[in-house]
Design an enzyme around this catalytic site. Structure first.
Site, PDB file in Angstrom:
ATOM      1  CG  PHE A 177      -2.156   0.840   1.072  1.00  0.00           C
ATOM      2  CD1 PHE A 177      -3.027   0.675   0.006  1.00  0.00           C
ATOM      3  CD2 PHE A 177      -2.447   1.829   2.012  1.00  0.00           C
ATOM      4  CE1 PHE A 177      -4.166   1.465  -0.128  1.00  0.00           C
ATOM      5  CE2 PHE A 177      -3.581   2.621   1.894  1.00  0.00           C
ATOM      6  CZ  PHE A 177      -4.442   2.437   0.814  1.00  0.00           C
ATOM      7  CB  THR A 216       5.432  -5.521  -2.770  1.00  0.00           C
ATOM      8  OG1 THR A 216       5.895  -6.547  -3.655  1.00  0.00           O
ATOM      9  CG2 THR A 216       4.148  -5.979  -2.107  1.00  0.00           C
ATOM     10  CE  LYS A 250       9.057  -1.780 -12.385  1.00  0.00           C
ATOM     11  NZ  LYS A 250       9.539  -0.421 -12.094  1.00  0.00           N
ATOM     12  CD  GLU A 286      -0.234  -2.141 -21.003  1.00  0.00           C
ATOM     13  OE1 GLU A 286      -0.881  -2.927 -21.704  1.00  0.00           O
ATOM     14  OE2 GLU A 286       0.861  -1.669 -21.357  1.00  0.00           O
ATOM     15  CB  VAL A 330       6.669  -2.151 -20.104  1.00  0.00           C
ATOM     16  CG1 VAL A 330       7.587  -1.402 -21.068  1.00  0.00           C
ATOM     17  CG2 VAL A 330       7.260  -3.514 -19.792  1.00  0.00           C
ATOM     18  N   GLY A 363       7.370  10.551  -6.844  1.00  0.00           N
ATOM     19  CA  GLY A 363       6.778   9.200  -6.930  1.00  0.00           C
ATOM     20  C   GLY A 363       7.223   8.418  -8.145  1.00  0.00           C
ATOM     21  CG  ASP A 370      12.827   0.305 -13.764  1.00  0.00           C
ATOM     22  OD1 ASP A 370      12.046  -0.318 -13.039  1.00  0.00           O
ATOM     23  OD2 ASP A 370      12.453   1.068 -14.685  1.00  0.00           O
ATOM     24  CE  LYS A 427       9.930   0.115 -16.287  1.00  0.00           C
ATOM     25  NZ  LYS A 427      10.231   1.490 -15.874  1.00  0.00           N
TER      26      LYS A 427
HETATM   27  N1  LIG Z   1       5.777   4.482  -9.039  1.00  0.00           N
HETATM   28  C1  LIG Z   1       5.803   4.279 -10.353  1.00  0.00           C
HETATM   29  O1  LIG Z   1       5.819   5.229 -11.157  1.00  0.00           O
HETATM   30  C2  LIG Z   1       5.801   2.903 -10.889  1.00  0.00           C
HETATM   31  C3  LIG Z   1       5.986   1.805 -10.064  1.00  0.00           C
HETATM   32  N2  LIG Z   1       6.010   0.544 -10.601  1.00  0.00           N
HETATM   33  C4  LIG Z   1       6.193  -0.595  -9.717  1.00  0.00           C
HETATM   34  O2  LIG Z   1       5.047  -0.715  -8.883  1.00  0.00           O
HETATM   35  C5  LIG Z   1       5.415  -1.222  -7.591  1.00  0.00           C
HETATM   36  C6  LIG Z   1       4.907  -0.261  -6.525  1.00  0.00           C
HETATM   37  O3  LIG Z   1       5.470   1.006  -6.763  1.00  0.00           O
HETATM   38  P1  LIG Z   1       5.243   2.194  -5.714  1.00  0.00           P
HETATM   39  O4  LIG Z   1       3.887   2.101  -5.146  1.00  0.00           O
HETATM   40  O5  LIG Z   1       5.691   3.421  -6.387  1.00  0.00           O
HETATM   41  O6  LIG Z   1       6.312   1.778  -4.610  1.00  0.00           O
HETATM   42  P2  LIG Z   1       6.314   2.202  -3.070  1.00  0.00           P
HETATM   43  O7  LIG Z   1       7.695   1.958  -2.606  1.00  0.00           O
HETATM   44  O8  LIG Z   1       5.686   3.536  -2.905  1.00  0.00           O
HETATM   45  O9  LIG Z   1       5.311   1.155  -2.416  1.00  0.00           O
HETATM   46  C7  LIG Z   1       5.594  -0.181  -2.242  1.00  0.00           C
HETATM   47  C8  LIG Z   1       4.847  -0.612  -0.994  1.00  0.00           C
HETATM   48  O10 LIG Z   1       4.982  -2.017  -0.879  1.00  0.00           O
HETATM   49  C9  LIG Z   1       5.144  -2.314   0.492  1.00  0.00           C
HETATM   50  N3  LIG Z   1       5.835  -3.602   0.586  1.00  0.00           N
HETATM   51  C10 LIG Z   1       7.091  -3.895   0.246  1.00  0.00           C
HETATM   52  N4  LIG Z   1       7.344  -5.201   0.458  1.00  0.00           N
HETATM   53  C11 LIG Z   1       6.211  -5.738   0.961  1.00  0.00           C
HETATM   54  C12 LIG Z   1       5.829  -7.020   1.399  1.00  0.00           C
HETATM   55  N5  LIG Z   1       6.677  -8.043   1.382  1.00  0.00           N
HETATM   56  N6  LIG Z   1       4.575  -7.197   1.852  1.00  0.00           N
HETATM   57  C13 LIG Z   1       3.690  -6.174   1.904  1.00  0.00           C
HETATM   58  N7  LIG Z   1       4.006  -4.933   1.506  1.00  0.00           N
HETATM   59  C14 LIG Z   1       5.238  -4.713   1.046  1.00  0.00           C
HETATM   60  C15 LIG Z   1       5.967  -1.179   1.070  1.00  0.00           C
HETATM   61  O11 LIG Z   1       5.780  -1.065   2.471  1.00  0.00           O
HETATM   62  C16 LIG Z   1       5.419   0.007   0.303  1.00  0.00           C
HETATM   63  O12 LIG Z   1       4.367   0.649   0.994  1.00  0.00           O
HETATM   64  C17 LIG Z   1       6.941  -1.374  -7.612  1.00  0.00           C
HETATM   65  O13 LIG Z   1       7.230  -2.712  -7.897  1.00  0.00           O
HETATM   66  C18 LIG Z   1       7.378  -0.487  -8.769  1.00  0.00           C
HETATM   67  O14 LIG Z   1       8.537  -0.960  -9.396  1.00  0.00           O
HETATM   68  C19 LIG Z   1       5.793   0.301 -11.934  1.00  0.00           C
HETATM   69  C20 LIG Z   1       5.571   1.348 -12.792  1.00  0.00           C
HETATM   70  C21 LIG Z   1       5.636   2.727 -12.364  1.00  0.00           C
HETATM   71  N1  LIG Z   2      11.010   3.781 -11.297  1.00  0.00           N
HETATM   72  C1  LIG Z   2      10.344   3.470 -12.515  1.00  0.00           C
HETATM   73  C2  LIG Z   2       8.877   3.351 -12.264  1.00  0.00           C
HETATM   74  C3  LIG Z   2       8.172   2.695 -13.368  1.00  0.00           C
HETATM   75  O1  LIG Z   2       8.464   1.577 -13.750  1.00  0.00           O
HETATM   76  C4  LIG Z   2      10.584   4.578 -13.531  1.00  0.00           C
HETATM   77  O2  LIG Z   2      11.058   5.631 -13.123  1.00  0.00           O
HETATM   78  O3  LIG Z   2      10.317   4.366 -14.716  1.00  0.00           O
END
Ligand SMILES: NC(=O)C1=CN([C@@H]2O[C@H](COP(=O)(O)OP(=O)(O)OC[C@H]3O[C@@H](n4cnc5c(N)ncnc54)[C@H](O)[C@@H]3O)[C@@H](O)[C@H]2O)C=CC1
Ligand SMILES: N[C@@H](CC=O)C(=O)O
Length: 363
Positions: A11, A99, A128, A152, A155, A209, A223, A227
């Site tokens: 979350f 996560t 990913k 989706e 990437v 973010g 990363d 992708k």
């Molecule tokens: N933020 C972005 O622009 C993008 C993010 N992503 C991917 O989406 C995923 C989430 O990204 P964000 O929300 O930005 O990251 P974030 O770091 O804000 O949130 C990840 C959350 O997962 C929780 N977490 C980590 N390990 C855990 C576990 N074992 N059990 C339960 N909770 C756990 C953390 O406490 C944290 O609140 C990542 O894998 C990221 O690579 C993909 C595309 C774009």
């Molecule tokens: N950290 C990544 C998030 C999306 O995958 C990025 O900056 O592209």
């Protein structure tokens, strides 16, 4: 009207933004998309777990500061994330995995996805790791259990790059892909061009973010490596492993380098690419390239990304849009839920038409 009960695993920025979309636009989704969404479980490493099979009231959770959220003490809440129990035992239709991405072995997200699919639950993920490192296995597992595995957002965030390739480029031979696939590094390169030092630019990307929990993955190219693997595996059937994709990041580029390039009509970009060789194998790499201003990728700035598909019949087709961002990536999850709905309810939607056609035919 269908309803999907969701279990959110993680979350942080993305799943919280999905909860915000559901809270703000749920009625509109019902009207436009033909289904409602209800969150029945949330787990998070820091906040713990929260379960309410009648639907969690999201408003108080969204009103709390992210760093201060704790589920312990709430009815149905615990300080322990209890991922395995929640994923396997709580009755949900869709498990939404967001996560941390682990580029080494995909864990623990890979186990989260496996548990969900084995339990007969659909999975949407922006993570990913599981997709790049075990995508074929997970697709097979989903098919065995009659559920969907959608990714989706893995990437180019919410920009529909994978579905564009799968659904709109059919019949073409794709010979290669090339693109800017990391919002953080592209944003940072722009800041370096303005004379901002790398650590400051990284902090700004984190605040916005865009960055991974460990931004080394953005800066050192890991990363993008994941992708490129996902794209090459999806559109070129490449079956790439991580060691097949050579990888250099942007940490060696200074503000001076970025500004010198500009003065020569060039722009540094972190480019990921994969191309089919004449013998059918696929060559893939991630590396910074100083692109001339007239190159299609040179004008892609900030957290915007772009991927060019090289095809036999159309030449190059380029898709561009957000590559990172909490809400943008939450939209990718919504698009996955829409895909699940369309896939599993296609028969319901077409049934009346089939009946009309059959009845007309019988005369
Ligand atoms: N933020 C972005 O622009 C993008 C993010 N992503 C991917 O989406 C995923 C989430 O990204 P964000 O929300 O930005 O990251 P974030 O770091 O804000 O949130 C990840 C959350 O997962 C929780 N977490 C980590 N390990 C855990 C576990 N074992 N059990 C339960 N909770 C756990 C953390 O406490 C944290 O609140 C990542 O894998 C990221 O690579 C993909 C595309 C774009
Ligand atoms: N950290 C990544 C998030 C999306 O995958 C990025 O900056 O592209």
């Amino acid at each position: 009207m269908g309803r999907y009960d969701l279990a959110l695993i993680g979350f942080g920025g993305v799943n919280r933004a999905l909860a915000e979309l559901i809270a703000a636009r749920g009625d509109r989704f019902a009207e436009e998309l033909g289904f409602t969404l209800r969150v029945v479980a949330i787990t998070d490493l820091r906040a713990g777990s929260l379960v309410d099979t009648a639907g969690i009231d999201l408003a108080p959770l969204l009103a709390a500061e992210p760093g201060e959220l704790s589920f312990a003490g709430l009815p149905g809440g615990s300080a322990d994330p209890r991922n395995k129990w929640v994923i396997r035992e709580v009755p949900a239709d869709i498990v939404v995995e967001a996560t941390f991405t682990n580029p080494n072995d995909g864990e623990p997200a890979l186990s989260h996805v496996r548990w969900a699919l084995e339990s007969g639950k659909h999975v949407c993920t922006t993570n990913k790791g599981p997709v790049a490192l075990a995508g074929s296995e997970l697709k097979r597992l989903a098919a065995e259990h009659g559920v969907s595995f959608e990714f989706e957002g893995s990437v180019l965030s919410g920009t529909p790059i994978l579905r564009t390739a799968q659904r709109l480029l059919g019949g073409l031979e794709i010979t290669g892909v090339q693109g800017i696939m990391n919002g953080t590094s592209n944003y940072i390169l722009g800041r370096l061009e303005e004379g901002v030092e790398l650590p400051t630019a990284v902090t700004q990307a984190q605040e916005l973010g865009y960055a991974e929990a460990d931004p080394t993955a953005d800066i050192e190219g890991h990363d993008v490596q994941l992708k490129v693997m996902i794209l090459a595996n999806e559109v070129l059937g490449a079956g790439l492993r991580r060691e097949d994709v050579s990888c250099t990041g942007i940490s060696g580029i200074t503000p001076q380098d970025a500004q010198d390039a500009i003065s020569k009509g060039l722009r540094w970009k972190l480019v990921g690419s994969a191309a089919r060789r004449p013998d059918g194998t696929v060559e893939a790499r991630v590396a910074p390239v100083a692109l001339p201003a007239h190159h299609a990728l040179a004008g892609i700035s900030g957290p915007v990304n772009a991927v060019a598909f090289h095809t036999d019949l159309l030449g190059t087709v380029t898709v561009s849009g957000p590559g990172a961002g909490r809400t943008e990536t939450a939209y990718a999850l919504l698009s996955d839920i829409i895909a699940i709905h369309q896939h599993h309810h296609a028969d319901d939607d077409t049934a009346p038409l089939h009946r009309v056609l059959q009845e007309t035919h019988r005369g």
